[in-house]
Every structure is written in structure tokens, then in C-alpha cells.
Design an enzyme around this catalytic site. Structure first.
Site, PDB file in Angstrom:
ATOM      1  N   ILE A 123      -8.107   3.951  -3.770  1.00 40.74           N
ATOM      2  CA  ILE A 123      -8.827   3.191  -4.785  1.00 40.74           C
ATOM      3  C   ILE A 123     -10.228   2.900  -4.259  1.00 40.74           C
ATOM      4  O   ILE A 123     -10.403   2.533  -3.092  1.00 40.74           O
ATOM      5  CB  ILE A 123      -8.108   1.862  -5.098  1.00 40.74           C
TER       6      ILE A 123
ATOM      7  N   SER B  33       0.853  -1.190   0.000  1.00 39.27           N
ATOM      8  CA  SER B  33       0.000   0.000   0.000  1.00 39.27           C
ATOM      9  C   SER B  33       0.885   1.233   0.000  1.00 39.27           C
ATOM     10  O   SER B  33       2.043   1.184   0.433  1.00 39.27           O
ATOM     11  CB  SER B  33      -0.887   0.016   1.255  1.00 39.27           C
TER      12      SER B  33
ATOM     13  N   LYS C  34       1.659  -3.421   5.962  1.00 44.89           N
ATOM     14  CA  LYS C  34       1.920  -3.205   4.540  1.00 44.89           C
ATOM     15  C   LYS C  34       3.397  -2.946   4.272  1.00 44.89           C
ATOM     16  O   LYS C  34       3.936  -3.364   3.238  1.00 44.89           O
ATOM     17  CB  LYS C  34       1.066  -2.043   4.022  1.00 44.89           C
TER      18      LYS C  34
ATOM     19  N   TYR D 272      -2.128  -0.952  10.438  1.00 42.19           N
ATOM     20  CA  TYR D 272      -2.319  -1.320   9.027  1.00 42.19           C
ATOM     21  C   TYR D 272      -1.068  -1.002   8.217  1.00 42.19           C
ATOM     22  O   TYR D 272      -0.572  -1.837   7.455  1.00 42.19           O
ATOM     23  CB  TYR D 272      -3.519  -0.565   8.475  1.00 42.19           C
ATOM     24  N   ALA D 273      -0.544   0.206   8.377  1.00 46.08           N
ATOM     25  CA  ALA D 273       0.638   0.621   7.621  1.00 46.08           C
ATOM     26  C   ALA D 273       1.843  -0.255   7.945  1.00 46.08           C
ATOM     27  O   ALA D 273       2.653  -0.567   7.061  1.00 46.08           O
ATOM     28  CB  ALA D 273       0.959   2.081   7.910  1.00 46.08           C
TER      29      ALA D 273
END
Length: 265
Positions: free
Chosen positions: A195, A149, A166, A162-163
């Protein structure tokens, strides 16, 4: 001469396994790979959704089948890989796209929430890369694409966990690329920006957030799942035969531009 160059992007005769194929980037990727000639196994935790994607591909003249498979289950990932090999004789392309996020500040995270994000995003990707790369190394070639990401590179409040997953996916894929490259296996990641997918739908539905994110891109808009799938298709094809260990950012310049002020105006 023209046909020779077109052939670099032709996936006819290649087999592909796409995790997350019931919706979003995974669905668009399965459909695009099939449209370029690949035989596809569409896998997703949402089994009926994966089957529906496969049916759509078949209705358009492609070859596909769908099955239920949870990226968080090592056993189910191994079964999906075996299904692909049993159906098509080998595994040429492996793509994993599923990911989840709980948008909360780090101090507010519970251990259960942390484990949920890490187990699917990072551990599930590890299972997939492990199983698929083993098959590809034994057969002497293949292309693996994992979903990182832009958040692996830039982050905002509420995305720390989350980061982190990724960013870890990016480095894990790079490490694997160094290990299986001698067997002809390429391993790359894509890094989508904003997106329009089911994962980002809450932000899309918030008009203020949607417009703010649009304004941060060079193009002033969100991207589509097809635009990410196109990048995946390139990495899967022979056109990318000398590309491995790379992270292809598909973010309309989000990670490039530093604010909107233009002193030339």
C-alpha cells in the site's frame, strides 16, 4: 428493503478512535468512518497532523477532534480512550494502524532496534486492545480492528522482526476475540499488502522495487490507503456483526498467487 441493507454500513451515532490518523491508512480510515457517519477522535504521535485530519473531516460536515497520542505509551493510549468516551459517551469502534520497520537482516539487528520495533508494533497494540476492549466489554459491545500485515503470512529477507510483530498481533487479536466475545465485543485484524503510505514510501520511490512489487500482485499495482480503509469500515459496521477473530487480507492476491508463470498462455 434497500434502506435496510444500506443501514448495515451506516455508522451514524457511533463513536470511533483511530490511532495513526495523521497519515496513511489511519488517516484514510478516520475520514472514511466519519464519512459513514461516525464521530471520530483522530490520534497520532504527530499531534498537529491528527488535528489537521480532524479539521478536514469537520470541513466536510463530519464530527471529529484530534489529539497527540503515542501508541508506544500506555498512559497516552488510555488518555485517548478516555477522551473518546468523554467526548461521545462511549467507544464503539477502535482502530490502530501505526507500525514501524527497520529493514535489516536478523543477524544485523541491534537489541535497541529490536526493542523499538516490538515496543511500538506489538506492545503498543497490546496497550490499545487492552484499554479499548475493557471499555467496550463494560458497555456491552464494540468493534476493534488492529493492523497486521500480509507479512504475518509471507516474509522476505530483512523483514523477520517486523513480520514477527505482525504475526503476533494477529494471534493476540484472535485470543482477545475469544475473551470479550461474550460481552458483545468483536476483534479482528486487517492485513494490508503493498500500500502506498509513508511507511512504504522508500520502496515506492525505488522504481525497480515498485515495479517488482506491483508485478507480484494479481492486479499488477499497489493499493491505496482508501482501499484498506474500506475493509476497516466493513469490520467496524453492523454488516460484520457475525465476524470476529478474523484476519481480512487486503493484498490484491499477493498471498494467493505462486509466481507469475501461467501454463495456459
Amino acid at each position: 428493503m434497500t434502506n435496510r441493507y444500506r443501514a448495515l454500513f451506516d455508522l451514524t451515532g457511533k463513536s470511533a478512535l483511530v490511532m495513526g490518523a495523521a497519515s496513511g491508512i489511519g488517516q484514510a480510515t478516520a475520514q472514511m468512518l466519519a464519512g459513514l457517519g461516525a464521530q471520530v477522535v483522530c490520534a497520532d504521535l504527530d499531534g498537529p497532523g491528527a488535528v489537521e485530519t480532524a479539521k478536514t473531516i469537520v470541513s466536510e460536515g463530519g464530527t471529529a477532534q484530534g489529539l497527540a497520542a503515542d501508541l508506544g505509551s500506555h498512559e497516552q493510549i488510555a488518555r485517548a480512550v478516555r477522551t473518546t468516551v468523554d467526548a461521545y459517551g462511549r467507544l464503539d469502534i477502535g482502530v490502530t494502524t501505526p507500525g514501524i520497520n527497520i529493514r535489516k537482516r536478523l543477524a544485523a539487528y541491534t537489541e535497541e532496534e529490536f526493542d523499538r520495533i516490538v515496543n511500538l508494533n506489538l506492545k503498543g497494540t497490546f496497550f490499545f486492545l487492552k484499554e479499548a476492549s475493557t471499555v467496550m466489554a463494560e458497555q456491552g459491545g464494540g468493534s476493534l480492528i488492529a493492523c497486521s500485515s500480509m507479512r504475518a503470512l509471507m516474509v522476505e529477507p530483512g523483514l523477520g522482526v517486523y513480520a514477527s510483530t505482525k504475526a503476533a498481533i494477529l494471534q493476540m487479536a484472535r485470543g482477545l476475540a475469544t475473551e470479550v466475545g461474550p460481552q458483545g465485543v468483536r476483534v479482528n485484524t486487517i492485513a494490508p499488502g503493498v500500500i502506498d503510505t509513508p511507511l512504504t514510501r522508500p520502496l515506492w520511490d525505488d522504481v525497480k522495487a515498485r515495479e517488482a512489487y506491483s508485478a507480484h500482485t494479481v492486479f499488477g499495482r499497489w493499493g491505496s490507503a482508501d482501499e484498506v480503509a474500506s475493509a476497516v469500515a466493513f469490520l467496524a459496521s453492523d454488516a460484520a456483526s457475525y465476524v470476529t477473530g478474523e484476519n481480512l487480507v487486503v493484498d490484491a492476491g499477493w498471498t494467493v498467487i505462486d509466481g507469475r508463470f501461467d501454463p495456459g498462455r
